[in-house]
Design a protein around this motif. Structure first.
Motif, short mmCIF file in Angstrom:
data_model
loop_
_atom_site.label_atom_id
_atom_site.label_comp_id
_atom_site.label_asym_id
_atom_site.label_seq_id
_atom_site.Cartn_x
_atom_site.Cartn_y
_atom_site.Cartn_z
N GLY A 280 13.90 -62.06 42.27
CA GLY A 280 15.21 -61.41 42.04
C GLY A 280 15.36 -60.18 43.07
N LEU B 100 17.97 -62.49 37.72
CA LEU B 100 18.98 -61.27 37.94
C LEU B 100 18.36 -59.91 37.38
N VAL C 286 23.05 -56.99 43.09
CA VAL C 286 22.73 -58.45 42.05
C VAL C 286 23.08 -59.62 42.77
N LEU D 137 21.89 -64.19 43.34
CA LEU D 137 22.50 -65.31 42.74
C LEU D 137 22.07 -66.69 43.24
#
Length: 300
Positions: free
Chosen positions: A33, A149, A159, A163
């Motif tokens: 992430g 995330l 952020v 995805l």
């Protein structure tokens, strides 16, 4: 002499309850992430990893607490039905781990806590209500995606760039969860066959072209990404194929274990895809440690 923990269970029993080999599949979520946002791992990423580890183990502990009556019939050797750990101690541990995870997420950054809260809610909802429903695999997929995330939110970066890796890891997790539903009785080729298709799609996503939200454009050594993708496919696909041809409980369990271990290479591949092959290879280095520990403690 066997070491006795503060809640009355042996160290071995707690290692089984927490499924320690599976713990190595967790840090790569936050690392993937963070990589997606273009940020190098730092102190806030470390807090996110700690939060992920706590919430993951809370889910493992709560899972066995919720399934203790079912396990008394199907898996009487597990720590709770065998009496090696008290149910109350397991439930208390799940609560403490959840609180610790949320506290670590708060230390990372306020946006990380905003992701950790629904992640914790998803973990508890899955174990207490959704696990044996049609929504179970989707809930597990959502939990893994939120974990990715969480790592992105801790960096303070966009952020939305995380995805894609969140969706990829969620898709893999959902497929493994679907297969795991038959690991005690076997008898179905449908789930492992579907998981094989997911494995092929996920592998293609790791080695394929970068999307618009996969992080800033950087030169990514193709060798690292291809190697990690091959490691993922080579770990996950063969046991699934065996389970398709002979869907026995033993082969189904092996396919589930391979799906868990293969997640490490997948996380590394996604980090490399985002432009951080070093982070990807560092993540993949956890796989041998998980495999070594899995020889003595089952990850499933």
């Amino acid at each position: 002499m066997t070491a006795v923990g503060p809640t009355g269970g042996t160290a071995r029993a707690w290692a089984e309850l927490l499924r320690l080999p599976a713990l190595f599949t967790v840090p790569g979520d936050a690392l993937a992430g963070a990589a997606a946002t273009g940020a190098a791992p730092g102190r806030r990423t470390a807090w996110a990893v700690g939060a992920s580890l706590c919430l993951y183990e809370a889910g493992m502990t709560l899972n066995d607490w919720a399934d203790r009556e079912e396990d008394a019939v199907a898996r009487p050797h597990r720590p709770l039905p065998s009496g090696r750990i008290r149910p109350g101690a397991a439930l208390a541990a799940a609560g403490a781990l959840t609180a610790g995870g949320l506290a670590m997420a708060a230390r990372a950054r306020r946006p990380a806590l905003a992701v950790a809260l629904p992640l914790a809610a998803t973990v508890w909802a899955y174990d207490l209500r959704l696990k044996h429903t049609a929504a179970g695999p989707a809930a597990m997929a959502a939990a893994r995606g939120l974990d990715v995330l969480l790592g992105a939110a801790a960096t303070g970066g966009p952020v939305r760039r995380a995805l894609v890796p969140a969706a990829v890891l969620g898709l893999h997790t959902g497929a493994v969860t679907l297969v795991s539903r038959r690991e005690t009785e076997g008898g179905s080729s449908t789930a492992p066959l579907a998981a094989l298709g997911v494995t092929a799609a996920v592998t293609a996503a790791v080695v394929g072209r970068r999307g618009a939200h996969d992080g800033p454009v950087r030169a990514v050594p193709g060798a690292a990404r291809a190697t990690l993708a091959a490691g993922y496919a080579g770990t996950v696909a063969p046991p699934l194929a065996h389970a398709v041809l002979h869907p026995s409980p033993v082969l189904t369990q092996r396919a589930v274990g391979a799906g868990i271990r293969g997640m490490i290479a997948l996380q590394g591949g996604l980090a490399a895809r985002a432009g951080q092959p070093g982070t990807g290879l560092l993540t993949a280095a956890l796989a041998p440690l998980a495999a070594r520990l899995a020889r003595t403690v089952s990850p499933t």
